[in-house]
Design a protein around this motif. Structure first.
Motif, short mmCIF file in Angstrom:
data_model
loop_
_atom_site.label_atom_id
_atom_site.label_comp_id
_atom_site.label_asym_id
_atom_site.label_seq_id
_atom_site.Cartn_x
_atom_site.Cartn_y
_atom_site.Cartn_z
N PRO A 164 35.78 36.72 -39.86
CA PRO A 164 34.86 37.05 -38.77
C PRO A 164 33.62 36.16 -38.78
O PRO A 164 33.20 35.66 -39.83
N GLY A 165 33.02 35.98 -37.60
CA GLY A 165 31.79 35.20 -37.52
C GLY A 165 31.53 34.67 -36.12
O GLY A 165 32.36 34.80 -35.22
N ASN A 166 30.33 34.10 -35.94
CA ASN A 166 29.92 33.46 -34.68
C ASN A 166 29.97 34.39 -33.47
O ASN A 166 30.20 33.94 -32.35
N LEU A 167 29.72 35.67 -33.69
CA LEU A 167 29.72 36.60 -32.56
C LEU A 167 28.49 36.44 -31.67
O LEU A 167 28.45 36.97 -30.56
N ASP A 168 27.47 35.71 -32.18
CA ASP A 168 26.27 35.48 -31.37
C ASP A 168 26.00 33.98 -31.20
O ASP A 168 24.87 33.57 -30.96
#
Length: 274
Positions: A159-163
């Motif tokens: 998971p990552g870079n959701l923003d």
């Protein structure tokens, strides 16, 4: 001349996500390319093939001459058939072949973007041969690559870079499709308001107002006494709007209030991607 300022955010978002995709897939073993992603019918290899294929089309490369198998049950319409062509032609490519083509395509696209001097309203050839503006083409690429980055992250447990910059492009594009979901697809009552409260890495509060003619408009002002309201986190919102999950699968991640038939109709029609 340099890239027009209007186009720069889309170039930055594309670049951020494409670098993330390269970082995710470069170390993968052969078997990991077959992992299933949330994108219906597509593996990790298929998602990367799609990304490569559409960026090759942005470069003006000819589409592959290829006949699709008849047993691809996730392909049910012409748009899906169009997208599947770039995917199926690479389905038996090895991990080194995939990473090499991705790297080469990224190098070519970066060069194209650096040398791009056209105006945002320049008409270019988009998917399925449609004529669209350069601005829309670049916005759609930034959106598409970020969503598929998230598909890969889910499949690979990274998971990552959701923003990230691509997340903000995605937010705006998905919100642009929300009035149609509420007013046309779900047939919300005329002279009503529907509120969406989204929290998490990307936060926003938006109201869809349906006028007396049944047209929906997007507003930032909250509504008093809405016909329905939804509270959900950003990850659930975009996965639902991109057809990655159903409302049933999202379960308690969605808090809906108001007329049960209306809230069900909105959630049933929430996906805005093909």
């Amino acid at each position: 001349m340099s890239l027009h300022p209007t186009l720069q955010p889309y170039a930055d978002a594309w670049n951020h996500s494409i670098d993330a995709i390269s970082e995710l897939v470069n170390p993968l073993a052969e078997a990991e390319w077959n992992r299933r992603t949330p994108c219906p019918g597509w593996s990790v290899r298929d998602v990367v093939s799609h990304v490569i294929g559409l960026d090759c089309e942005m470069l003006g490369d000819p589409r592959p001459i290829h006949t699709l198998p008849r047993d691809l049950f996730h392909v049910t319409n012409e748009a899906q058939r169009y997208m599947e062509m770039q995917v199926d032609v690479r389905r038996h490519h090895t991990a080194p072949e995939m990473t090499s083509e991705l790297e080469y395509t990224v190098i070519r696209r970066n060069r194209q973007i650096r040398n791009e001097s056209r105006q945002p309203d320049t008409v270019v050839r988009g998917p399925m041969g449609k004529e669209i503006t350069l601005e829309l083409a670049m916005r759609m690429r930034a959106f598409d690559v970020w969503v598929h980055e998230q598909d890969l992250r889910t499949a690979l447990g990274r998971p990552g870079n959701l923003d990230s910059p691509g997340a903000l492009v995605t937010r705006d594009l998905l919100l642009a499709g929300l009035p149609k979901v509420v007013a046309k697809e779900a047939e919300a009552p005329r002279s009503s308001a529907i509120v969406f409260d989204v929290h998490g890495p990307v936060e926003f509060l938006r109201t869809i107002r349906v006028d007396i003619q049944g047209r929906g408009t997007l507003e930032t002002a909250p509504a008093l006494g809405p016909a329905a309201s939804f509270s959900l986190d950003w990850e659930t919102y975009f996965r639902l709007a991109c057809g990655r999950i159903s409302a049933e699968k999202a379960g308690d991640s969605i808090k809906a209030e108001g007329d049960p038939e209306l809230t069900a109709a909105i959630l049933r029609n929430f996906a805005v991607t093909p």
